[in-house]
Motif scaffolding. Sequence first.
Motif, PDB file in Angstrom:
ATOM      1  N   ARG A 137     -44.011  98.112 121.093  1.00  0.00           N
ATOM      2  CA  ARG A 137     -43.132  99.271 120.896  1.00  0.00           C
ATOM      3  C   ARG A 137     -43.309  99.918 119.523  1.00  0.00           C
ATOM      4  O   ARG A 137     -42.400 100.572 118.999  1.00  0.00           O
ATOM      5  N   ARG A 138     -44.485  99.769 118.960  1.00  0.00           N
ATOM      6  CA  ARG A 138     -44.739 100.370 117.656  1.00  0.00           C
ATOM      7  C   ARG A 138     -44.770 101.898 117.729  1.00  0.00           C
ATOM      8  O   ARG A 138     -44.475 102.575 116.739  1.00  0.00           O
ATOM      9  N   GLY A 139     -45.112 102.449 118.898  1.00  0.00           N
ATOM     10  CA  GLY A 139     -45.071 103.899 119.058  1.00  0.00           C
ATOM     11  C   GLY A 139     -43.655 104.435 118.977  1.00  0.00           C
ATOM     12  O   GLY A 139     -43.390 105.430 118.292  1.00  0.00           O
ATOM     13  N   ALA A 140     -42.724 103.771 119.662  1.00  0.00           N
ATOM     14  CA  ALA A 140     -41.320 104.182 119.604  1.00  0.00           C
ATOM     15  C   ALA A 140     -40.761 104.001 118.197  1.00  0.00           C
ATOM     16  O   ALA A 140     -39.972 104.819 117.710  1.00  0.00           O
ATOM     17  N   ARG A 141     -41.181 102.919 117.543  1.00  0.00           N
ATOM     18  CA  ARG A 141     -40.736 102.670 116.173  1.00  0.00           C
ATOM     19  C   ARG A 141     -41.211 103.801 115.246  1.00  0.00           C
ATOM     20  O   ARG A 141     -40.461 104.301 114.406  1.00  0.00           O
ATOM     21  N   THR A 142     -42.467 104.211 115.407  1.00  0.00           N
ATOM     22  CA  THR A 142     -43.020 105.269 114.569  1.00  0.00           C
ATOM     23  C   THR A 142     -42.257 106.577 114.758  1.00  0.00           C
ATOM     24  O   THR A 142     -41.910 107.261 113.783  1.00  0.00           O
TER      25      THR A 142
END
Length: 293
Positions: A137-142
């Motif tokens: 979920r690093r995309g959502a975090r970004t």
Amino acid sequence: MELGLHALGIGTGAERSVIDAVVVGAERAGFATLWSGEHVVMVDHSASRYPYSDDGQIAIPSTADWIDPLIGLSFAAAATSSIRIATGVLLLPEHNPVVVAKQAATLDKLSAGRLTLGVGIGWSREEFEALGIPFERRGARTKEYVAAMRALWSDDIATFQGEFVAFDSVRVNPKPADGRSIPIVVGGNSDAALRRVAAWGDGWYGFNLDGVVEAAERIAFLDAQCAESGRDRGALRVTVALRDLHTEDAAALADLGVDELVIVDEPPDDPAVVADWVSATAARWAFCANLIA
């Protein structure tokens, strides 16, 4: 179409004397932007696939110096007066967004509004593990971090409540120069990356693209995503670096609507010859599409 130079931060480009020579020479030669990328850690044997090469392996040895881009670019800004500086890219989900917002605004203010913040979601699971940050979920975090930083830059007293970051009634100063919001350019060549550009980015940095054909296909996909989301693609800044660049590619890229072509190279290790290297690099590209004003 402008010309950028991605030559800072790694190997010889991490040496202070070389940095000074590169940035002064690049500004004198008319380059538009100095780019510097990031990895916090490197590992000797990575199981993660590098997305910008055919074999999935990064060409930079794990033993190479790789300086922090915001610190390195502060040296570049101090040695120059007009050339833009840009992270290409900062791996945003690996950082605290409140700290990055302050660091970026500080650099932007001290450089008189010359910073572009290029961000990416990262590809090395081992790097995230070393930092104790979930790879998933690093995309959502970004996306959330970007929204939080923009709130900190725009609001005198900022409040943000999200899944990954939250703060209430805080002041983060300084603000970016001239009351602006620092442009956030999104790195990555995948469909998901280009959807992020269309959804919330100020531009795209397509890195190590496989020639004009891939650049054209990716730009067409971005056009479609912008049309679908109701965004004006013309308002986004498109920057590309090609894996195997030829002088005849410049005119084709300009026709595609590319705003900036970035030359990716490592400078010589002798500062005394760097100025000639920068001048020769600029001269090679200036003739083919009037790239340098």
